[in-house]
Write an enzyme that holds these catalytic residues in place. Structure first.
Site, PDB file in Angstrom:
ATOM      1  N   HIS A  33       3.458  -3.837  -1.068  1.00  0.00           N
ATOM      2  CA  HIS A  33       2.662  -4.738  -0.229  1.00  0.00           C
ATOM      3  C   HIS A  33       3.619  -5.271   0.857  1.00  0.00           C
ATOM      4  O   HIS A  33       4.821  -5.405   0.625  1.00  0.00           O
ATOM      5  CB  HIS A  33       2.174  -5.892  -1.116  1.00  0.00           C
ATOM      6  CG  HIS A  33       1.190  -6.814  -0.480  1.00  0.00           C
ATOM      7  ND1 HIS A  33       1.576  -7.844   0.338  1.00  0.00           N
ATOM      8  CD2 HIS A  33      -0.155  -6.874  -0.577  1.00  0.00           C
ATOM      9  CE1 HIS A  33       0.491  -8.507   0.726  1.00  0.00           C
ATOM     10  NE2 HIS A  33      -0.567  -7.945   0.189  1.00  0.00           N
ATOM     11  N   ASP A  89       7.558  -7.393  -8.221  1.00  0.00           N
ATOM     12  CA  ASP A  89       6.343  -8.004  -7.684  1.00  0.00           C
ATOM     13  C   ASP A  89       5.231  -7.711  -8.691  1.00  0.00           C
ATOM     14  O   ASP A  89       4.743  -6.591  -8.777  1.00  0.00           O
ATOM     15  CB  ASP A  89       6.048  -7.387  -6.306  1.00  0.00           C
ATOM     16  CG  ASP A  89       4.683  -7.784  -5.772  1.00  0.00           C
ATOM     17  OD1 ASP A  89       3.889  -8.390  -6.520  1.00  0.00           O
ATOM     18  OD2 ASP A  89       4.411  -7.464  -4.604  1.00  0.00           O
ATOM     19  N   GLN A 132      -0.075  -7.549  -9.202  1.00  0.00           N
ATOM     20  CA  GLN A 132      -1.191  -6.743  -9.712  1.00  0.00           C
ATOM     21  C   GLN A 132      -1.078  -6.439 -11.197  1.00  0.00           C
ATOM     22  O   GLN A 132      -2.021  -5.914 -11.781  1.00  0.00           O
ATOM     23  CB  GLN A 132      -1.305  -5.432  -8.917  1.00  0.00           C
ATOM     24  CG  GLN A 132      -1.653  -5.621  -7.461  1.00  0.00           C
ATOM     25  CD  GLN A 132      -3.038  -6.232  -7.246  1.00  0.00           C
ATOM     26  OE1 GLN A 132      -3.913  -6.163  -8.106  1.00  0.00           O
ATOM     27  NE2 GLN A 132      -3.238  -6.849  -6.091  1.00  0.00           N
ATOM     28  N   LYS A 180      -4.774 -14.346  -8.660  1.00  0.00           N
ATOM     29  CA  LYS A 180      -5.093 -12.988  -9.116  1.00  0.00           C
ATOM     30  C   LYS A 180      -5.279 -12.939 -10.626  1.00  0.00           C
ATOM     31  O   LYS A 180      -5.658 -11.924 -11.177  1.00  0.00           O
ATOM     32  CB  LYS A 180      -3.988 -12.019  -8.686  1.00  0.00           C
ATOM     33  CG  LYS A 180      -3.887 -11.922  -7.163  1.00  0.00           C
ATOM     34  CD  LYS A 180      -3.340 -10.620  -6.705  1.00  0.00           C
ATOM     35  CE  LYS A 180      -2.789 -10.703  -5.299  1.00  0.00           C
ATOM     36  NZ  LYS A 180      -3.769 -10.272  -4.299  1.00  0.00           N
ATOM     37  N   CYS A 199      -2.798  -4.310   3.336  1.00  0.00           N
ATOM     38  CA  CYS A 199      -1.440  -4.852   3.557  1.00  0.00           C
ATOM     39  C   CYS A 199      -0.365  -3.885   3.058  1.00  0.00           C
ATOM     40  O   CYS A 199       0.677  -4.304   2.540  1.00  0.00           O
ATOM     41  CB  CYS A 199      -1.241  -6.224   2.908  1.00  0.00           C
ATOM     42  SG  CYS A 199      -2.264  -7.486   3.632  1.00  0.00           S
TER      43      CYS A 199
HETATM   44  N1  7TS Z   1       2.128  -8.110  -3.830  1.00  0.00           N
HETATM   45  C1  7TS Z   1       1.084  -7.374  -4.218  1.00  0.00           C
HETATM   46  C2  7TS Z   1       1.324  -6.124  -5.008  1.00  0.00           C
HETATM   47  C3  7TS Z   1      -0.194  -7.793  -3.873  1.00  0.00           C
HETATM   48  O1  7TS Z   1      -1.244  -7.073  -4.288  1.00  0.00           O
HETATM   49  C4  7TS Z   1      -0.385  -8.970  -3.124  1.00  0.00           C
HETATM   50  C5  7TS Z   1      -1.742  -9.403  -2.634  1.00  0.00           C
HETATM   51  C6  7TS Z   1       0.755  -9.708  -2.782  1.00  0.00           C
HETATM   52  C7  7TS Z   1       1.988  -9.245  -3.144  1.00  0.00           C
HETATM   53  C8  7TS Z   1       0.652 -11.009  -2.054  1.00  0.00           C
HETATM   54  O2  7TS Z   1       0.073 -11.964  -2.879  1.00  0.00           O
HETATM   55  P1  7TS Z   1      -0.243 -13.442  -2.324  1.00  0.00           P
HETATM   56  O3  7TS Z   1      -1.035 -14.049  -3.424  1.00  0.00           O
HETATM   57  O4  7TS Z   1       1.051 -14.100  -2.095  1.00  0.00           O
HETATM   58  O5  7TS Z   1      -1.031 -13.244  -1.074  1.00  0.00           O
HETATM   59  N2  7TS Z   1      -2.659  -8.339  -2.487  1.00  0.00           N
HETATM   60  C9  7TS Z   1      -3.823  -8.371  -1.807  1.00  0.00           C
HETATM   61  C10 7TS Z   1      -4.687  -7.272  -1.738  1.00  0.00           C
HETATM   62  O6  7TS Z   1      -4.516  -6.217  -2.326  1.00  0.00           O
HETATM   63  N3  7TS Z   1      -5.732  -7.584  -0.961  1.00  0.00           N
HETATM   64  O7  7TS Z   1      -5.566  -8.847  -0.526  1.00  0.00           O
HETATM   65  C11 7TS Z   1      -4.385  -9.344  -1.042  1.00  0.00           C
END
Ligand code: 7TS
Length: 413
Positions: free
Chosen positions: A129, A206, A209, A232, A371
């Site tokens: 990401h 990370d 997911q 999430k 992203c």
């Molecule tokens: N890393 C991964 C693997 C992610 O899927 C996401 C968000 C992030 C980092 C960032 O997370 P945040 O909570 O700090 O924003 N992924 C997604 C997505 O797949 N669609 O919208 C956000």
């Protein structure tokens, strides 16, 4: 064949726990398949938010008064719930952040203050990401360190031989995701962590997911850092976690200065608080921190093993159904080791056009690059249609998506 545990999964009861899912969109029952972007919240989580403001709202770690102590106790109890959930050794290894992005930026900023220098190397993967790429590029600009990238194959898997070749005496840190948000591919991180450690490199995982889909044990993985977001895992937005090994966090300088993170302040010199407070400057997202614990308790009341088995069943069902129904279907990340994400294209129809029609038929999917532009560049495409499932989704909803796709396909092909 459906296993007994999947047949016994209490899907009817679970469905009722999520009030938002009871609604109709454009006169059709809502099918929410954008769980990789953010998950919906069960009633217990919604109630816990209002309970906090009705009963104990107050600032933490400061007041001697009753409410402040109650809020502090609840906040710290949640930290302990999270510690147990990821099997960290100490609760002060669990830092509250704004989310995965914030957790990664914390590490990158802190390490760039002297712990990573010009000539050092950081390894990321082609599957990341943007939030696990850009903070490291920024670190490289600040420090003169160099970014190296693990390539992926046509199934979207990291090429392990190339990873091994990238590791060398200059490698300081490896930053990879546990599961790809764009493709759902699960990376063999335990083996990768062992390889990185053999080269004396730290590893940041990370876990954005993985945390909602599988049991994570940071000690068993031997991860140096593990980052995830509350929203999430059926908790609030604006709260997340950075797990870090104590010895490393002790060594690292603070990322932000302010209240909460100090031991003593004079104009001549400031000393810093102990862990975890050294990395938690300012008033934290108190209600978010507390309610993240509630969300984790809720997930554990169902059980991650049962959740994983049920979601695998959904993934298998959805994959086979779409493959049968659409000869021009192309699944990106078509591997055996994946979680409940189907990322696909139908012929040469633009994903956005499909997404708009699906929405009108009540089906919420994500379309675009998710992203992860480098992944899209690898496959030579602009984006995909992504259906990502959670444990409250059903096969009947997958059928509704397939029907909707059929209509979209007929209109657009
Ligand atoms: N890393 C991964 C693997 C992610 O899927 C996401 C968000 C992030 C980092 C960032 O997370 P945040 O909570 O700090 O924003 N992924 C997604 C997505 O797949 N669609 O919208 C956000």
């Amino acid at each position: 064949m459906i296993s007994e545990s999947v047949a016994a999964f209490p899907i009817e009861k679970i469905g009722k726990d999520f009030p938002i899912l009871q609604q109709e969109v454009y006169g059709k029952p809502l099918v929410y398949f954008d769980n990789a972007a953010s998950t919906q919240k069960p009633q217990v989580v919604i109630d816990a938010i209002s309970d906090y403001y009705q009963q104990i709202n107050s600032n933490v770690h400061r007041g001697v008064h009753h409410l402040s102590q109650k809020a502090t106790d609840a906040f710290e109890a949640s930290r302990e719930t999270i510690r147990k959930h990821i099997n960290a050794r100490e609760s002060h290894e669990v830092l509250f952040t704004k989310g995965t992005t914030d957790s990664i930026n914390l590490v990158a900023n802190s390490l760039s203050q002297g712990m990573i220098k010009a000539g050092d190397e950081i390894i990321v993967s082609h599957l990341e990401h943007h939030s696990n790429i850009v903070p490291w590029q920024m670190l490289c600009e600040r420090t003169g360190a160099k970014l190296r990238v693990i390539p992926i194959n046509e199934r979207g898997e990291l090429i392990q031989e190339d990873f091994e070749k990238l590791l060398n005496a200059k490698t300081k840190l490896v930053a990879v995701n546990h599961i790809s948000n764009a493709l759902g591919v699960i990376n063999p991180i335990k083996e990768m962590i062992a390889k990185a450690h053999a080269s004396d490199a730290w590893v940041l995982i990370d876990g954005a997911q993985s945390i909602p889909h599988m049991k994570v044990d940071v000690q068993d993985l031997d991860a140096d850092f593990y980052a995830f977001s509350g929203h999430k895992i059926f908790g609030p937005t604006g709260i997340g976690v950075l797990y870090g090994k104590e010895a490393l966090l002790e060594q690292m300088p603070p990322y932000q200065g302010g209240g909460e993170m100090i031991a003593e302040v004079t104009f001549e010199k400031t000393t810093y608080a102990t862990l975890p407070h050294k990395f938690e400057a300012g008033t934290p997202h108190i209600e978010g921190g507390i309610v993240l614990g509630t969300a984790i308790d809720y997930v554990n009341s169902i059980g991650l093993e049962a959740i994983a088995a049920y979601e695998q069943e959904l993934l298998h069902y959805g994959t086979e159904l779409l493959k049968d129904r659409f000869p021009d279907l192309r699944i990106l990340g078509d591997t055996e080791h994946k979680t409940s994400v189907i990322s696909f294209l139908l012929g040469d129809i633009h994903p956005y056009d499909i997404g708009v029609i699906l929405d009108k038929l009540g089906v919420a999917v994500r379309t675009g690059h998710h992203c992860t532009q480098p992944i899209m560049q690898h496959f030579g495409i602009s984006g995909t249609i992504r259906a990502s499932f959670a444990f409250y989704n059903t096969k009947a909803e997958i059928d509704q998506m397939a029907e909707a796709l059929e209509k979209a396909h007929n209109m657009l092909a």
